[in-house]
Design a protein around this motif. Structure first.
Motif, PDB file in Angstrom:
ATOM      1  N   GLN A 216       0.721  -1.196  -0.125  1.00  0.00           N
ATOM      2  CA  GLN A 216      -0.072  -0.079  -0.035  1.00  0.00           C
ATOM      3  C   GLN A 216       0.751   1.205  -0.116  1.00  0.00           C
ATOM      4  O   GLN A 216       2.023   1.388   0.242  1.00  0.00           O
ATOM      5  CB  GLN A 216      -1.049   0.163   1.297  1.00  0.00           C
ATOM      6  CG  GLN A 216      -1.884  -1.061   1.177  1.00  0.00           C
ATOM      7  CD  GLN A 216      -2.934  -0.989   2.481  1.00  0.00           C
ATOM      8  OE1 GLN A 216      -3.694  -0.398   2.434  1.00  0.00           O
ATOM      9  NE2 GLN A 216      -2.354  -1.828   3.709  1.00  0.00           N
ATOM     10  N   SER A 217       0.445   2.505  -0.492  1.00  0.00           N
ATOM     11  CA  SER A 217       1.082   3.546  -0.497  1.00  0.00           C
ATOM     12  C   SER A 217       0.233   4.840   0.213  1.00  0.00           C
ATOM     13  O   SER A 217      -0.816   4.699   0.172  1.00  0.00           O
ATOM     14  CB  SER A 217       1.299   4.068  -1.877  1.00  0.00           C
ATOM     15  OG  SER A 217       0.270   4.091  -2.679  1.00  0.00           O
TER      16      SER A 217
ATOM     17  N   LEU B 207       5.167   6.838   0.952  1.00  0.00           N
ATOM     18  CA  LEU B 207       5.636   5.696   1.654  1.00  0.00           C
ATOM     19  C   LEU B 207       5.197   4.422   0.912  1.00  0.00           C
ATOM     20  O   LEU B 207       3.840   4.716   0.769  1.00  0.00           O
ATOM     21  CB  LEU B 207       5.319   5.994   2.940  1.00  0.00           C
ATOM     22  CG  LEU B 207       5.837   7.071   3.749  1.00  0.00           C
ATOM     23  CD1 LEU B 207       5.212   6.989   5.349  1.00  0.00           C
ATOM     24  CD2 LEU B 207       7.322   7.045   3.857  1.00  0.00           C
ATOM     25  N   TYR B 208       5.993   3.348   1.011  1.00  0.00           N
ATOM     26  CA  TYR B 208       5.181   2.158   0.417  1.00  0.00           C
ATOM     27  C   TYR B 208       5.377   1.066   1.749  1.00  0.00           C
ATOM     28  O   TYR B 208       6.229   0.733   1.961  1.00  0.00           O
ATOM     29  CB  TYR B 208       6.273   1.758  -0.796  1.00  0.00           C
ATOM     30  CG  TYR B 208       5.882   2.282  -1.723  1.00  0.00           C
ATOM     31  CD1 TYR B 208       5.128   2.326  -2.864  1.00  0.00           C
ATOM     32  CD2 TYR B 208       6.696   3.776  -2.091  1.00  0.00           C
ATOM     33  CE1 TYR B 208       4.853   3.128  -4.005  1.00  0.00           C
ATOM     34  CE2 TYR B 208       6.591   4.213  -3.053  1.00  0.00           C
ATOM     35  CZ  TYR B 208       5.762   4.287  -4.138  1.00  0.00           C
ATOM     36  OH  TYR B 208       5.657   5.051  -5.247  1.00  0.00           O
ATOM     37  N   VAL B 209       4.228   0.630   1.932  1.00  0.00           N
ATOM     38  CA  VAL B 209       3.890  -0.224   3.172  1.00  0.00           C
ATOM     39  C   VAL B 209       3.577  -1.834   2.710  1.00  0.00           C
ATOM     40  O   VAL B 209       2.769  -1.940   1.824  1.00  0.00           O
ATOM     41  CB  VAL B 209       3.080   0.222   4.148  1.00  0.00           C
ATOM     42  CG1 VAL B 209       2.921  -0.919   5.354  1.00  0.00           C
ATOM     43  CG2 VAL B 209       3.217   1.472   4.469  1.00  0.00           C
TER      44      VAL B 209
ATOM     45  N   ARG C   7       5.209  -3.239   7.254  1.00  0.00           N
ATOM     46  CA  ARG C   7       6.019  -1.945   7.518  1.00  0.00           C
ATOM     47  C   ARG C   7       6.542  -1.348   6.289  1.00  0.00           C
ATOM     48  O   ARG C   7       6.116  -1.624   5.319  1.00  0.00           O
ATOM     49  CB  ARG C   7       7.583  -2.793   8.116  1.00  0.00           C
ATOM     50  CG  ARG C   7       7.385  -3.635   9.248  1.00  0.00           C
ATOM     51  CD  ARG C   7       7.265  -2.599  10.481  1.00  0.00           C
ATOM     52  NE  ARG C   7       7.072  -3.444  11.825  1.00  0.00           N
ATOM     53  CZ  ARG C   7       6.887  -2.980  12.856  1.00  0.00           C
ATOM     54  NH1 ARG C   7       6.625  -1.545  13.001  1.00  0.00           N
ATOM     55  NH2 ARG C   7       6.784  -3.802  13.979  1.00  0.00           N
ATOM     56  N   ILE C   8       6.893  -0.092   6.613  1.00  0.00           N
ATOM     57  CA  ILE C   8       7.317   0.769   5.595  1.00  0.00           C
ATOM     58  C   ILE C   8       8.662   0.292   4.832  1.00  0.00           C
ATOM     59  O   ILE C   8       9.857  -0.131   5.393  1.00  0.00           O
ATOM     60  CB  ILE C   8       7.804   2.192   6.115  1.00  0.00           C
ATOM     61  CG1 ILE C   8       6.758   2.896   6.459  1.00  0.00           C
ATOM     62  CG2 ILE C   8       8.268   3.002   4.964  1.00  0.00           C
ATOM     63  CD1 ILE C   8       6.726   4.257   7.187  1.00  0.00           C
ATOM     64  N   LEU C   9       8.557  -0.141   3.557  1.00  0.00           N
ATOM     65  CA  LEU C   9       9.680  -0.657   2.796  1.00  0.00           C
ATOM     66  C   LEU C   9      10.594   0.285   1.963  1.00  0.00           C
ATOM     67  O   LEU C   9      11.587  -0.147   1.665  1.00  0.00           O
ATOM     68  CB  LEU C   9       8.891  -2.064   2.015  1.00  0.00           C
ATOM     69  CG  LEU C   9       8.312  -3.128   2.691  1.00  0.00           C
ATOM     70  CD1 LEU C   9       7.797  -3.832   1.677  1.00  0.00           C
ATOM     71  CD2 LEU C   9       9.091  -3.925   3.653  1.00  0.00           C
ATOM     72  N   TRP C  10       9.765   1.045   1.550  1.00  0.00           N
ATOM     73  CA  TRP C  10      10.586   1.943   0.764  1.00  0.00           C
ATOM     74  C   TRP C  10       9.695   3.253   1.028  1.00  0.00           C
ATOM     75  O   TRP C  10       8.502   3.729   1.320  1.00  0.00           O
ATOM     76  CB  TRP C  10      10.149   1.930  -0.951  1.00  0.00           C
ATOM     77  CG  TRP C  10      10.951   0.493  -1.438  1.00  0.00           C
ATOM     78  CD1 TRP C  10      10.663  -0.683  -1.269  1.00  0.00           C
ATOM     79  CD2 TRP C  10      12.142   0.411  -1.909  1.00  0.00           C
ATOM     80  NE1 TRP C  10      11.143  -1.853  -1.713  1.00  0.00           N
ATOM     81  CE2 TRP C  10      12.505  -1.020  -1.982  1.00  0.00           C
ATOM     82  CE3 TRP C  10      13.146   1.227  -2.172  1.00  0.00           C
ATOM     83  CZ2 TRP C  10      13.455  -1.482  -2.554  1.00  0.00           C
ATOM     84  CZ3 TRP C  10      14.538   0.738  -2.841  1.00  0.00           C
ATOM     85  CH2 TRP C  10      14.529  -0.553  -2.793  1.00  0.00           C
ATOM     86  N   VAL C  11      10.709   4.553   0.656  1.00  0.00           N
ATOM     87  CA  VAL C  11      10.203   6.020   0.834  1.00  0.00           C
ATOM     88  C   VAL C  11      10.649   6.624  -0.462  1.00  0.00           C
ATOM     89  O   VAL C  11      11.832   6.597  -0.750  1.00  0.00           O
ATOM     90  CB  VAL C  11      10.679   6.687   2.214  1.00  0.00           C
ATOM     91  CG1 VAL C  11      12.196   6.537   2.032  1.00  0.00           C
ATOM     92  CG2 VAL C  11      10.374   8.022   2.118  1.00  0.00           C
ATOM     93  N   LYS C  12       9.795   7.326  -0.963  1.00  0.00           N
ATOM     94  CA  LYS C  12      10.184   8.215  -2.175  1.00  0.00           C
ATOM     95  C   LYS C  12      10.188   9.522  -1.931  1.00  0.00           C
ATOM     96  O   LYS C  12       9.223  10.096  -1.488  1.00  0.00           O
ATOM     97  CB  LYS C  12       9.210   7.895  -3.375  1.00  0.00           C
ATOM     98  CG  LYS C  12       9.387   8.452  -4.689  1.00  0.00           C
ATOM     99  CD  LYS C  12       8.469   7.953  -5.759  1.00  0.00           C
ATOM    100  CE  LYS C  12       8.513   8.427  -7.226  1.00  0.00           C
ATOM    101  NZ  LYS C  12       7.510   7.941  -8.064  1.00  0.00           N
ATOM    102  N   ILE C  13      11.381  10.023  -2.477  1.00  0.00           N
ATOM    103  CA  ILE C  13      11.724  11.620  -2.069  1.00  0.00           C
ATOM    104  C   ILE C  13      12.341  12.180  -3.464  1.00  0.00           C
ATOM    105  O   ILE C  13      13.302  11.697  -3.715  1.00  0.00           O
ATOM    106  CB  ILE C  13      12.497  11.941  -0.814  1.00  0.00           C
ATOM    107  CG1 ILE C  13      11.938  11.332   0.380  1.00  0.00           C
ATOM    108  CG2 ILE C  13      12.626  13.454  -0.528  1.00  0.00           C
ATOM    109  CD1 ILE C  13      12.788  11.527   1.713  1.00  0.00           C
ATOM    110  N   ASP C  14      11.335  13.263  -3.884  1.00  0.00           N
ATOM    111  CA  ASP C  14      12.025  13.809  -5.144  1.00  0.00           C
ATOM    112  C   ASP C  14      12.518  12.785  -6.062  1.00  0.00           C
ATOM    113  O   ASP C  14      13.563  12.782  -6.771  1.00  0.00           O
ATOM    114  CB  ASP C  14      13.469  14.708  -4.848  1.00  0.00           C
ATOM    115  CG  ASP C  14      13.126  15.828  -3.851  1.00  0.00           C
ATOM    116  OD1 ASP C  14      11.940  16.345  -3.787  1.00  0.00           O
ATOM    117  OD2 ASP C  14      14.001  16.268  -3.093  1.00  0.00           O
ATOM    118  N   GLU C  15      11.662  11.840  -6.490  1.00  0.00           N
ATOM    119  CA  GLU C  15      11.614  10.714  -7.524  1.00  0.00           C
ATOM    120  C   GLU C  15      12.487   9.880  -7.245  1.00  0.00           C
ATOM    121  O   GLU C  15      12.947   9.075  -8.005  1.00  0.00           O
ATOM    122  CB  GLU C  15      11.834  11.701  -8.721  1.00  0.00           C
ATOM    123  CG  GLU C  15      10.846  12.402  -9.448  1.00  0.00           C
ATOM    124  CD  GLU C  15       9.508  12.001  -9.194  1.00  0.00           C
ATOM    125  OE1 GLU C  15       9.248  10.607  -9.762  1.00  0.00           O
ATOM    126  OE2 GLU C  15       8.600  12.616  -8.816  1.00  0.00           O
TER     127      GLU C  15
END
Length: 648
Positions: free
Chosen positions: A66-67, A85-87, A96-104
């Protein structure tokens, strides 16, 4: 960066196409793709490459991902930062939060690095330095350890992981190289920061949980991070034990018959117990199932399920089966426990979507055409089994075959109860399974009853159970000497009782006032009804249960029709009963053999969100069974069937 708790919006399921696109972008950015196949590659090599790519996708972003958008601030000037955030979760674990996207740019969290190893270069530092990094500090060049040389991919701007020398195979920090670390020749006497920290074990990303649990502690050792100079494309060993998540029907690269290896011996040709030891130890042959083998596995599993009922419930009518049987019961009790899936890879292949039937409805109809059973359409949507020919030659001639030990144990229970055992693996990490709940109802006297309760030497502002109120009223009656002389069951009204309890607003009140007396039990019931209600839900006999005003809430199960004739089941109100929504949704996804999602209930507060689970299909019975496993009584559940317009 995430030392301060970010503001996170409601999670929403990630569409299958978006999940694949995002995973492919990660694979490209981090150069995780294996070398290209030559033009003369064999069909087996192409099939293996496709399967490996699908597995890698699932390890990076599971199907249940989920995002959500988030905002926070960073740095001394509190610069605004926003992103996505990608959970998700692997193998039924806590999401859990697996990935976080900041500024692409996509950054993995420590949970991803613990699950899928060697996707970024790994640097090392001293344990005392790690403690500083986990407070938000950057890694200075003199703090680099175990080098030079350093990993060649640790170049300026690249995402890296950091571990301590004490636990060199367990990354605990994620950062970005500020300099070309791979080119550093000396660390002693060097100046300046080498790595800017983005995320670490102990920050708010690590602590985030959909169920309110704290962050997960790291493993003691991870074999995948074999060496700090491990080449990324050679080191993706952390994904070997993952479940291969299903691709949606609208995407993915199917393997047709021409790209699959030779078929294996059908499972029902095995003698019972043969190869069981080898299989149970996970020594699978590693080959792909053909479509015909998957078809045969599902058919044999259904026959095994009927055989199991015939041999364990001989004295029961219809061998313990109650007709009509729903699709979900056919899958959860008659098929899944008997599929010959000895490894996660085999379990990932043995999915109804990967058979020629594509769905359970067509599978049941095929057995109907063969005369093994009789089926019937219900509400134009679900196909139910209305009868089974237990004397059919196919069933009579069936011979059992080796199945995983844990599934054999799970199927040992009789009747519908096998569902809970067969899905026991889905309960891992769900603390609500097996909990004991009880609801205590309290009453707080209103101001007009203060004299009655104060006369009995009790604080009027206190909370009382119904059992505690009775002796208080009895004591008041005796102290006021208002028991009827002719009938001890009657109480003579005094001005305090008349004004506080019987205000004359109803004909019954007027009749009581006219008589001047009232039965003792009726008086006590009336006083209890006049108090303000409170309740507490006590978990596992805890002594610190929080008391709340009003009546106890109910868990609501709502059946709706969406997109024409498709039915869905929604569940909300779980939080009051200490049930985390995501693990329950994961269990229902497997039990009901349908998709599930968890979203914030529309209208609920973002600060105290009420989450709602949506399950594909009419799954009330399966939901109730899952709730009962979590200590919920049936009278605490409210069902609303909008498909018929009636409240049950």
């Amino acid at each position: 960066m995430f030392k301060k708790k970010p503001t996170i919006k409601a999670l929403s399921p990630l569409r299958s196409s978006d999940r694949r696109k995002t995973a492919d972008a990660i694979i490209a950015d981090y150069q995780l793709s294996p070398p290209s196949l030559p033009d003369d590659a064999t069909a087996d090599e192409k099939a293996a490459a496709t399967a490996a790519h699908t597995t890698l996708r699932a390890s990076l972003l599971p199907e249940n991902t989920q995002s959500a958008r988030f905002t926070t601030t960073h740095g001394p000037d509190l610069k605004p930062v926003s992103g996505t955030l990608y959970v998700g979760s692997h193998n039924g674990s806590e999401p859990r939060i697996l990935w976080v996207k900041i500024d692409e740019k996509m950054y993995p969290t420590v949970y991803t690095l613990w699950q899928t190893t060697c996707i970024v270069p790994l640097l090392h530092t001293h344990g005392v330095v790690v403690e500083k990094l986990q407070g938000g500090a950057d890694l200075m060049t003199p703090g680099l350890a175990n080098g030079p040389p350093f990993p060649e991919k640790a170049t300026k701007g690249s995402v890296i992981a950091i571990a301590s020398r004490e636990k060199p195979t367990v990354p605990v920090v994620v950062g970005v190289c500020l300099v070309d670390v791979s080119g550093v020749k000396h660390v002693h006497g060097a100046k300046g920061a080498a790595v800017q920290t983005v995320h670490w074990m102990g920050d708010e990303l690590w602590a985030y949980s959909t169920s309110g649990k704290g962050g997960k502690r790291p493993p003691e050792e991870l074999d995948g991070w074999r060496d700090r100079n491990t080449n990324v494309n050679e080191g993706l060993t952390g994904i070997e034990h993952l479940d291969l998540e299903d691709e949606e029907e609208d995407g993915g690269v199917p393997l047709d018959e021409t790209t699959r290896p030779e078929p294996r011996t059908p499972y029902n040709n095995h003698v019972e117990g043969e190869e069981a030891t080898q299989k149970e130890n996970g020594q699978a042959d590693g080959k792909e199932f053909t479509i015909s083998e998957i078809d045969e596995a599902f058919r044999n599993a259904f026959l095994y399920g009927i055989y199991h009922h015939k041999t364990t419930q001989k004295s029961e009518l219809k061998f313990g089966l109650t007709f009509p049987i729903s699709q979900s019961f056919v899958m959860s009790d008659l098929i899944q426990p008997f599929l010959p899936a000895f490894t996660p890879e085999e379990a990932a292949q043995l999915q109804i979507k990967k058979s020629s039937y594509k769905n359970l409805k067509k599978f049941i109809k095929s057995l109907d055409k063969q005369g093994v059973l009789k089926s019937k359409e219900r509400d134009g949507h679900e196909t139910t089994v209305v009868d089974i020919d237990f004397e059919d030659q196919t069933i009579s001639d069936f011979k059992p075959y080796p199945i995983p030990k844990k599934e054999t144990q799970a199927s040992g229970n009789l009747g519908h109860g096998a569902t809970a055992q067969a899905t026991a693996s889905t309960d891992a990490g769900d603390s609500s399974v097996g909990q004991k709940l009880r609801i205590i109802t309290y009453h707080r006297p209103k101001e007009k009853l203060a004299n009655i309760f104060s006369s009995a030497s009790n604080a009027s502002g206190g909370l009382y159970t119904s059992a505690e109120i009775r002796p208080i009223i009895t004591s008041y009656i005796e102290s006021e000497n208002i028991v009827s002389l002719t009938n001890k069951r009657l109480v003579q009204l005094n001005p305090s009782l008349a004004n506080a309890v019987f205000d004359g607003s109803s004909p019954l009140d007027k009749e009581v006032i006219a008589k001047g007396s009232v039965p003792r039990d009726a008086l006590i019931d009336r006083i209890v009804a006049s108090c303000s209600p409170f309740y507490a839900i006590v978990r596992n006999d805890a002594s610190d249960a929080k008391t709340r005003s009003g009546g106890p809430p109910k868990i609501r199960i709502t059946l709706e029709t969406r997109s024409g004739n498709k039915k869905v089941t929604k569940i909300s109100g779980l939080e009051a009963y200490f049930i985390p929504p995501q693990p329950l949704a994961d269990e229902l996804r497997k039990v009901c053999a349908g998709s599930t999602s968890v979203e914030r209930l529309e209208g609920s507060s973002p600060r105290a969100p009420v989450m709602e689970i949506m399950v594909q299909g009419p799954q009330k019975d399966a939901v109730v069974k899952a709730l009962e496993k979590r200590g919920v009584q049936r009278n605490w559940i409210e069902t609303l069937d909008k498909t018929k317009g009636k409240k049950k």
